[in-house]
Design an enzyme around this catalytic site. Sequence first.
Site, PDB file in Angstrom:
ATOM      1  N   SER A 178       0.933  -1.113  -0.077  1.00 24.41           N
ATOM      2  CA  SER A 178       0.009  -0.108  -0.015  1.00 24.41           C
ATOM      3  C   SER A 178       0.890   1.085   0.063  1.00 24.41           C
ATOM      4  CB  SER A 178      -1.024  -0.065   1.254  1.00 24.41           C
ATOM      5  OG  SER A 178      -1.994   0.827   1.129  1.00 24.41           O
ATOM      6  N   ASP A 218      -8.229  -5.484  -6.239  1.00 20.15           N
ATOM      7  CA  ASP A 218      -7.711  -4.151  -5.449  1.00 20.15           C
ATOM      8  C   ASP A 218      -8.160  -2.861  -6.385  1.00 20.15           C
ATOM      9  OD1 ASP A 218      -7.132  -2.182  -3.827  1.00 20.15           O
ATOM     10  OD2 ASP A 218      -4.824  -2.410  -4.337  1.00 20.15           O
ATOM     11  N   HIS A 255      -6.394  -6.273  -1.938  1.00 25.29           N
ATOM     12  CA  HIS A 255      -5.307  -5.238  -1.633  1.00 25.29           C
ATOM     13  C   HIS A 255      -4.361  -6.224  -0.973  1.00 25.29           C
ATOM     14  CE1 HIS A 255      -3.625  -1.425  -1.012  1.00 25.29           C
ATOM     15  NE2 HIS A 255      -3.538  -1.480   0.510  1.00 25.29           N
TER      16      HIS A 255
END
Lengths: 430, 57
Positions: free
Chosen positions: A149, A337, A394
């Site tokens: 991330s 994601d 994600h």
Amino acid sequence: FPNVVDDEFGGVSVEDLGHHAGYYKIANSHAARMFYFFFESRNSKKDPVVIWLTGGPGCSSELAMFYENGPFTIADNMSLVWNPYGWDKASNLLYVDQPIGTGFSFSSDIRDIRHNEQGVSNDLYDFLQAFFSEHPEFVNNEFYITGESYAGHYIPAFAARVHQGNKAKEGIHINLKGFAIGNGLTDPAIQYGAYTDYALDMGLIKQSDYNRINKVLPVCEMAIKLCGTDGTVSCMASYFVCNSIFSSIMSRAGDINYYDIRKKCEGSLCYDFSNLEKFLNLKSVRDSLGVGDISFVSCSPTVYQAMLMDWMRNLEAGIPALLEDGIKLLVYAGEYDLICNWLGNSRWVHAMEWSGQKDFVASSEVPFEVDGSEAGVLRSHGPLAFLKVNNAGHMVPMDQPKASLEMLKRWTHGKLSEGTAYPEKLVSEM
Amino acid sequence: PDDHHHLPLPRSTFPSVQAGKLIRELNLFPAKDVNVLRDGDAGLLDGRNRIVEKRFR
């Protein structure tokens, strides 16, 4: 840790394992102490040392430790259950709470709150120096930087900082071999440009929405260009402009979970990670960890906002120099994601200018097979690899734990495009 | 310029709103915004000027 359920961990008692936690004072700070967990490998002390960085920015790495790739998961009764696919099965695994102010990391001086990657990477470098001076038995192990991330920002900056320190013969030499970014935000100009394409492809928006939202794109791209790698006010402006693209997609897509578009967020809740706060606030756990009365800040809004000017900076810029020096990079992304989607990641990896770019772009995609089935699609050349992971959002290690452990093993063994990393072990098991 | 009601930026793009949303979506409610100790917390710093590490079980 108290309350470890160890009956699922065949043959090895908990007492045999080296589990450490503590604080290191950050040398070039005013008064910062960085908190970490260190889990010696369940396989061999000679396995690489792998550090994991969680994003946010401002979220504690314990989020990943307990919900993604750490040795344990937290059961509802607050006992710990072994994770059969923890990355400590193939590495000596470090989790740090960073930037300062996050998790159990703290300072008594507000000036230690970081606003950019230089500050974050210097703190991490100082942490590593303290870690390896306390644990010299691991200093010759291969060292890998990983994370997810917003760590797509931290990771290239940290890798460059370590490499620079090594070249300048600064402190303890760190045997950096590679860095891996999972569903990261690294090159915003390209990744924000990919949002509408991904959303349209996945049926989250209609063509008319696509056309309308894309009208903001040139302004966003210009603002990011002005921000570059070291802008200030322009970076803040681009944060507002470019995030309106994402907000517009979300307002049309409804209550989908933007970390995994197959799922919906119920109410305002997309995940329930609340057991993390409950567990780390138990007195017995706090006593075990020696954190005293320090608060556990699972995600820090202050740290998040402090990094506002850093968001839109292009962190891809420092990567080619690392590749040219043979440091490996793996970029991987779960296919479902939206927020750090595989398309944007694939585009910046392909667009990156380095000596192997043409060969990387020309290389064939090959299936990434785990247990005979396709777990993803891989493209690689030399030190660079890109992996699109099937059936994952994600948080790839949470959604595809077995495939992600296999990915780590093969990548660190230089066998990413081959079969299993331990064929000899499989033969002996047969 | 005085018509600030027509600014094209929705409040949802503000970083403070985004940070709060991120944390709520994970069902997390940290008691503090950040781990910066105040003067009154000075006692927590005792003994922390050295390296602290615990081997735990």
